[in-house]
Motif scaffolding. Structure first.
Motif, PDB file in Angstrom:
ATOM      1  N   UNK A 306     -13.712  -5.189 -25.771  1.00 48.22           N
ATOM      2  CA  UNK A 306     -13.771  -6.247 -26.788  1.00 48.22           C
ATOM      3  C   UNK A 306     -12.529  -7.124 -26.767  1.00 48.22           C
ATOM      4  N   UNK A 307     -11.437  -6.628 -26.165  1.00 44.06           N
ATOM      5  CA  UNK A 307     -10.175  -7.383 -26.084  1.00 44.06           C
ATOM      6  C   UNK A 307      -9.683  -7.307 -24.638  1.00 44.06           C
ATOM      7  N   UNK A 308     -10.207  -8.142 -23.762  1.00 43.56           N
ATOM      8  CA  UNK A 308      -9.904  -8.010 -22.327  1.00 43.56           C
ATOM      9  C   UNK A 308      -8.413  -7.976 -22.012  1.00 43.56           C
ATOM     10  N   UNK A 309      -7.631  -8.850 -22.628  1.00 44.55           N
ATOM     11  CA  UNK A 309      -6.206  -8.926 -22.310  1.00 44.55           C
ATOM     12  C   UNK A 309      -5.446  -7.678 -22.754  1.00 44.55           C
ATOM     13  N   UNK A 310      -6.017  -6.930 -23.671  1.00 47.44           N
ATOM     14  CA  UNK A 310      -5.365  -5.713 -24.170  1.00 47.44           C
ATOM     15  C   UNK A 310      -6.086  -4.454 -23.714  1.00 47.44           C
ATOM     16  N   UNK A 311      -6.875  -4.565 -22.644  1.00 47.59           N
ATOM     17  CA  UNK A 311      -7.679  -3.437 -22.180  1.00 47.59           C
ATOM     18  C   UNK A 311      -7.245  -2.971 -20.793  1.00 47.59           C
ATOM     19  N   UNK A 312      -7.269  -1.658 -20.611  1.00 47.68           N
ATOM     20  CA  UNK A 312      -6.967  -1.027 -19.326  1.00 47.68           C
ATOM     21  C   UNK A 312      -8.179  -0.203 -18.920  1.00 47.68           C
ATOM     22  N   UNK A 313      -8.732  -0.501 -17.767  1.00 43.33           N
ATOM     23  CA  UNK A 313      -9.936   0.175 -17.287  1.00 43.33           C
ATOM     24  C   UNK A 313      -9.569   0.998 -16.060  1.00 43.33           C
ATOM     25  N   UNK A 314      -9.693   2.323 -16.163  1.00 47.49           N
ATOM     26  CA  UNK A 314      -9.348   3.224 -15.066  1.00 47.49           C
ATOM     27  C   UNK A 314     -10.624   3.864 -14.542  1.00 47.49           C
ATOM     28  N   UNK A 315     -10.971   3.524 -13.307  1.00 43.47           N
ATOM     29  CA  UNK A 315     -12.116   4.135 -12.642  1.00 43.47           C
ATOM     30  C   UNK A 315     -11.614   5.243 -11.730  1.00 43.47           C
ATOM     31  N   UNK A 316     -12.085   6.469 -11.945  1.00 43.76           N
ATOM     32  CA  UNK A 316     -11.708   7.604 -11.114  1.00 43.76           C
ATOM     33  C   UNK A 316     -12.917   7.962 -10.260  1.00 43.76           C
ATOM     34  N   UNK A 317     -12.865   7.612  -8.978  1.00 48.39           N
ATOM     35  CA  UNK A 317     -14.031   7.805  -8.117  1.00 48.39           C
ATOM     36  C   UNK A 317     -13.621   7.722  -6.655  1.00 48.39           C
ATOM     37  N   UNK A 318     -14.360   8.443  -5.806  1.00 49.30           N
ATOM     38  CA  UNK A 318     -14.120   8.330  -4.362  1.00 49.30           C
ATOM     39  C   UNK A 318     -14.849   7.135  -3.756  1.00 49.30           C
ATOM     40  N   UNK A 319     -15.540   6.363  -4.604  1.00 51.04           N
ATOM     41  CA  UNK A 319     -16.161   5.080  -4.250  1.00 51.04           C
ATOM     42  C   UNK A 319     -17.360   5.190  -3.317  1.00 51.04           C
ATOM     43  N   UNK A 320     -17.922   6.379  -3.167  1.00 51.11           N
ATOM     44  CA  UNK A 320     -19.166   6.495  -2.408  1.00 51.11           C
ATOM     45  C   UNK A 320     -20.311   6.066  -3.320  1.00 51.11           C
ATOM     46  N   UNK A 321     -20.641   4.779  -3.258  1.00 48.14           N
ATOM     47  CA  UNK A 321     -21.581   4.183  -4.201  1.00 48.14           C
ATOM     48  C   UNK A 321     -23.020   4.415  -3.770  1.00 48.14           C
TER      49      UNK A 321
END
Length: 409
Positions: A306-321
């Motif tokens: 809801x607040x992009x400038x104040x948001x941290x998005x951490x994706x934990x993945x080996x990226x095998x999509x």
């Protein structure tokens, strides 16, 4: 291969007489029964240690070998395995016990025996064992679940002691620095940054800096200053990362200046945010194994921003999509363009370099999103860098350099 300065069995050495027997003893335990003729029989406590090692590493030796290996074996007997687990805890330090337990599960297929309560009472709790138990959660009998939960709780408590204080200190310090003001009270002046900001005003005759601009820390408020979203791949290869991510999420959720969300996914997405007050409940809410749909998980995560400038998005993945790759990359690009700090961790564990999808990692890097394997000890510094909006690509490169030089575990 022997290290420099070590005595090699069967080779003359000039080492002192006091050191030679200990060298021979250690080599005898390493080489096992194959070295009995040249190094002698293990006796006393060494004989028991030798038998414990044999049961794991020499089971199923080749009968045609000229010198037969030790062959005690563990077989499929729960009482025998339970005794063996007790023996290795007596003879070896806990770090070695954890390695031997993991090897026993992999080499001797002891996973089935972990569903028995008496087995769980004998094991040494560690991250890998917790991950294995979580992967068995759906097939675990009710009689075993409480024992398994206690093992996982012990692991969680160990991890919290290791990471909680460092994480809170790094995050709270970063939030203070990110709230800098230019007209601070004297007690709030950040002298280090003030001096650096005013170096052009150095007065040689007075050997001092005359600051024209003061840089200070903002006063901490009770308001939420950052939104943190951890989006964690729960496919089977990510077991250790799931355990660490769950504990970190609970620690971050305990800080009132952060609004922390935890989302886990395989081909479906599960929001575990409501369970963050109890990390054990978080971990038992995961379902390790299955496929991977990163794109679907990112779509859900975007709804939480809801607040992009104040948001941290951490994706934990080996990226095998297993989902739609182009949509996955488009979503990441949208988040970064909106000002979200996005970082991808190929692993969050102590397990070393993971297997991962190099093509997807390169595509993310082209978008300015770092993708690297992070150790738990470095994660608090990563969060601090994200909060302060520092260059995360540079952070990842410095971390990689430190790992290569051996200064990071």
């Amino acid at each position: 291969m022997a290290e420099a300065g070590e005595a090699v069995p069967g080779k003359r050495t000039t080492e002192s007489g006091a050191a030679a027997p200990e060298r021979r003893r250690r080599w005898r335990l390493v080489l096992g029964g194959a070295a009995e003729e040249s190094l002698g029989r293990a006796e006393g406590r060494d004989e028991a240690m030798d038998a414990a090692l044999a049961a794991l590493y020499d089971a199923g030796g080749d009968a045609d070998e000229p010198t037969p290996k030790r062959s005690a074996g563990l077989g499929g007997s729960a009482p025998r395995v339970a005794r063996w687990l007790g023996d290795i805890r007596e003879y070896f330090p806990s770090t070695v016990v954890q390695v031997m337990q993991a090897d026993a599960i992999d080499r001797l297929d002891l996973t089935r025996l972990l569903l028995e309560p008496e087995m769980l009472a004998a094991v040494e709790p560690d991250v890998h064992l917790a991950g294995t138990l979580l992967s068995l959660n759906r097939v675990m009998p009710e009689a075993t679940k409480e024992a398994a939960r206690q093992v996982v709780r012990t692991v969680v408590e160990q991890l919290e002691r290791r990471i909680a204080q460092q994480t809170r200190a790094a995050v709270s310090g970063a939030l203070n620095r990110a709230a800098r003001i230019n007209r601070p009270r004297h007690a709030d002046i950040d002298w280090d940054r003030t001096v650096r900001a005013n170096l052009r005003h150095y007065q040689p005759e007075h050997r001092t800096v005359i600051p024209e601009r003061l840089v200070g820390y903002g006063r901490r408020t009770s308001a939420v200053q950052r939104d943190v979203i951890l989006c964690v791949d729960q496919s089977g290869s990510m077991a250790s990362s799931v355990v660490f991510s769950g504990v970190f999420a609970a620690v971050l959720a305990s800080m009132r200046w952060l609004r922390t969300s935890l989302v886990v996914f395989d081909t479906a997405v599960v929001d575990l945010t409501e369970r963050l007050s109890d990390p054990v409940e978080v971990l038992f809410g995961t379902q390790l194994g299955g496929g991977t749909d990163i794109n679907r998980a990112l779509g859900y995560g975007q709804q939480l921003i809801t607040r992009p400038r104040d948001s941290i998005f951490v994706l934990v993945s080996d990226l095998y999509e297993g989902g739609v790759r182009e949509e996955m990359l488009r979503r990441v690009a949208e988040m970064t363009a909106a000002g979200v700090r996005v970082v991808v961790l190929l692993a969050l564990s102590d397990d070393g370099a993971p297997a991962y999808d190099h093509e997807n990692a390169a595509a993310l890097a082209a978008l300015g999103v770092p993708a690297f394997a992070c150790t738990p000890d470095a994660f608090p510094d990563l969060m601090a860098a994200a909060i302060e909006r520092r260059d995360l690509m540079a952070f990842a490169e410095r971390f990689a350099d430190r790992k290569a030089s051996g200064t990071v575990s």
